[in-house]
Scaffold this motif. Structure first.
Motif, PDB file in Angstrom:
ATOM      1  N   ALA A   1       0.694  -1.096   0.029  1.00  0.00           N
ATOM      2  CA  ALA A   1       0.155  -0.288   0.071  1.00  0.00           C
ATOM      3  C   ALA A   1       0.834   1.188   0.013  1.00  0.00           C
ATOM      4  N   ASN A   2       0.459   2.268  -0.723  1.00  0.00           N
ATOM      5  CA  ASN A   2       1.348   3.378  -0.921  1.00  0.00           C
ATOM      6  C   ASN A   2       0.684   4.344   0.120  1.00  0.00           C
ATOM      7  N   MET A   3       1.345   4.519   1.258  1.00  0.00           N
ATOM      8  CA  MET A   3       0.754   5.206   2.146  1.00  0.00           C
ATOM      9  C   MET A   3       0.843   6.977   1.910  1.00  0.00           C
ATOM     10  N   GLY A   4       1.840   7.389   1.101  1.00  0.00           N
ATOM     11  CA  GLY A   4       1.938   8.645   0.591  1.00  0.00           C
ATOM     12  C   GLY A   4       0.474   9.071  -0.306  1.00  0.00           C
ATOM     13  N   VAL A   5       0.140   8.203  -1.124  1.00  0.00           N
ATOM     14  CA  VAL A   5      -1.194   8.405  -1.879  1.00  0.00           C
ATOM     15  C   VAL A   5      -2.304   8.378  -1.157  1.00  0.00           C
ATOM     16  N   PHE A   6      -2.457   7.422  -0.151  1.00  0.00           N
ATOM     17  CA  PHE A   6      -3.450   7.348   0.673  1.00  0.00           C
ATOM     18  C   PHE A   6      -3.662   8.672   1.622  1.00  0.00           C
ATOM     19  N   TYR A   7      -2.532   9.115   2.343  1.00  0.00           N
ATOM     20  CA  TYR A   7      -2.800  10.464   2.888  1.00  0.00           C
ATOM     21  C   TYR A   7      -3.250  11.513   2.247  1.00  0.00           C
ATOM     22  N   GLN A   8      -2.631  11.534   0.837  1.00  0.00           N
ATOM     23  CA  GLN A   8      -3.248  12.606  -0.185  1.00  0.00           C
ATOM     24  C   GLN A   8      -4.730  12.690  -0.434  1.00  0.00           C
ATOM     25  N   ILE A   9      -5.241  11.325  -0.528  1.00  0.00           N
ATOM     26  CA  ILE A   9      -6.743  11.164  -0.820  1.00  0.00           C
ATOM     27  C   ILE A   9      -7.387  11.558   0.606  1.00  0.00           C
ATOM     28  N   LEU A  10      -7.029  10.958   1.815  1.00  0.00           N
ATOM     29  CA  LEU A  10      -7.471  11.509   2.922  1.00  0.00           C
ATOM     30  C   LEU A  10      -7.651  12.870   3.091  1.00  0.00           C
ATOM     31  N   LEU A  11      -6.581  13.687   2.537  1.00  0.00           N
ATOM     32  CA  LEU A  11      -6.767  15.102   2.685  1.00  0.00           C
ATOM     33  C   LEU A  11      -7.755  15.656   1.891  1.00  0.00           C
ATOM     34  N   SER A  12      -7.891  15.015   0.688  1.00  0.00           N
ATOM     35  CA  SER A  12      -8.802  15.612  -0.290  1.00  0.00           C
ATOM     36  C   SER A  12     -10.188  15.346   0.259  1.00  0.00           C
ATOM     37  N   TRP A  13     -10.284  14.225   0.809  1.00  0.00           N
ATOM     38  CA  TRP A  13     -11.578  13.983   1.661  1.00  0.00           C
ATOM     39  C   TRP A  13     -11.963  14.886   2.821  1.00  0.00           C
ATOM     40  N   ILE A  14     -10.866  15.320   3.422  1.00  0.00           N
ATOM     41  CA  ILE A  14     -11.292  16.284   4.582  1.00  0.00           C
ATOM     42  C   ILE A  14     -11.498  17.629   3.932  1.00  0.00           C
ATOM     43  N   LEU A  15     -11.244  17.930   2.740  1.00  0.00           N
ATOM     44  CA  LEU A  15     -11.307  19.203   2.224  1.00  0.00           C
ATOM     45  C   LEU A  15     -12.795  19.168   1.464  1.00  0.00           C
ATOM     46  N   THR A  16     -13.205  18.208   1.095  1.00  0.00           N
ATOM     47  CA  THR A  16     -14.368  18.277   0.299  1.00  0.00           C
ATOM     48  C   THR A  16     -15.459  18.784   1.066  1.00  0.00           C
TER      49      THR A  16
END
Length: 319
Positions: free
Chosen positions: A287-302
């Motif tokens: 699993a790519n943790m960096g990409v997952f964290y970027q996706i999580l950030l996009s969810w928070i900003l949504t």
């Protein structure tokens, strides 16, 4: 003129939703190289339309939840201006994320837009209790459940295979993989179509069935024409996948999203799907943790992004 604008804005939202969401159900097919991109998106389109058609009979609870009623007074929730602000803000939020390659939740965007327009309309009288129990809780719980569930299903399948040395038929795995991807896409159509359709039902011309069919067609076009960037993120960047991992992730996503639809819970197919894929990736330590964290950030900003845009548009529409 206002109702025509609402109709066009809702179609724009449905198109954006399809562009960001349609490929998610079949991402594991493409990621594991079980199918080509073209085959995967066509399968997603066909099965999503099937889910949308079924929603006309089964998903009336979601229509009520996403009309804004209960969150704001009915007098506000029935205004075309309110629905127009929500549709434009949600569509813009989802489209921006799509162009950046981030798989975000249309459900989350809709909630943010409903809250933003509601705050401008009635201030802090927005029913935050309804917001928490009916919307936020299911959204946050879905990925938390999906990650360990995805890891567990894949680990269990590997254990059973090693324990009893079951013969693995690749053709059978691929068939099951295709079917599971179809189930996920079907579930997404079942869960998302009524949420978007609720915005145009203030237009008396549309019946529930007519609204949903119109939305489903726009969603299909969005997926066919603008899925590529989100497809790469979902299929390749979160984790590398093999067919058994993809099948496991799809089984988890399908079960959770269909169960949520039947109970009227507005879970995000995005959150569940990403969580499931990430969960199976963790088992193989790929699993790519960096990409997952970027996706999580996009969810928070949504949610705040959609809320701000919606609030501004609703204020402008008030003149």
């Amino acid at each position: 003129m206002l109702l025509i604008s609402l109709f066009i804005a809702t179609l724009f939202l449905a198109y954006s939703n399809g562009a960001n969401d349609n490929f998610k159900g079949v991402a594991t097919l493409f990621g594991s190289r079980t199918s080509s991109y073209q085959t995967a998106i066509l399968w997603a389109t066909f099965t999503t339309l099937g889910g949308a058609a079924t929603a006309t009979f089964l998903a009336s609870t979601l229509i009520k939840n996403f009309s804004g009623k209960g969150l704001v007074p009915d007098a506000i929730a029935n205004l075309p201006e309110f629905h127009l602000a929500v549709a434009i803000a949600t569509g813009l939020t989802v489209l921006i994320a799509t162009l950046m390659g981030f798989p975000i939740s249309t459900t989350h965007s809709l909630i943010g837009a409903l809250v933003g327009a509601g705050l401008v309309a009635i201030g802090l009288k927005v029913n935050f209790a309804v917001l928490g129990t009916s919307f936020v809780l299911p959204l946050f719980l879905s990925p938390i459940v999906a990650i360990p569930f995805g890891a567990a299903i894949y680990s269990l399948s590997g254990y059973i295979n090693s324990k009893w040395h079951l013969p693995v038929n690749q053709k059978m795995i691929d068939t099951c993989h295709f079917l599971s991807a179809g189930v996920v896409s079907f579930a997404r159509g079942l869960n998302d179509t009524p949420k978007i359709s609720s915005l145009i039902l203030v237009i008396e011309y549309f019946s529930v069935q007519g609204g949903m069919i119109t939305i489903a067609i726009a969603m299909a076009l969005g997926g066919l024409l603008n899925s590529q960037k989100v497809a790469v993120t979902m299929s390749e960047k979160i984790t590398s996948l093999n067919p058994p991992q993809g099948l496991s992730a799809n089984i988890v996503t399908g079960i959770l999203v269909i169960a949520a639809s039947l109970f009227g819970l507005p879970v995000s197919t995005t959150h569940v799907s990403v969580g499931s894929i990430f969960g199976v990736g963790l088992t193989g330590k790929k699993a790519n943790m960096g990409v997952f964290y970027q996706i999580l950030l996009s969810w928070i900003l949504t949610l705040p992004t959609a809320a701000i845009i919606s609030g501004i548009i609703y204020r402008l529409l008030q003149g």
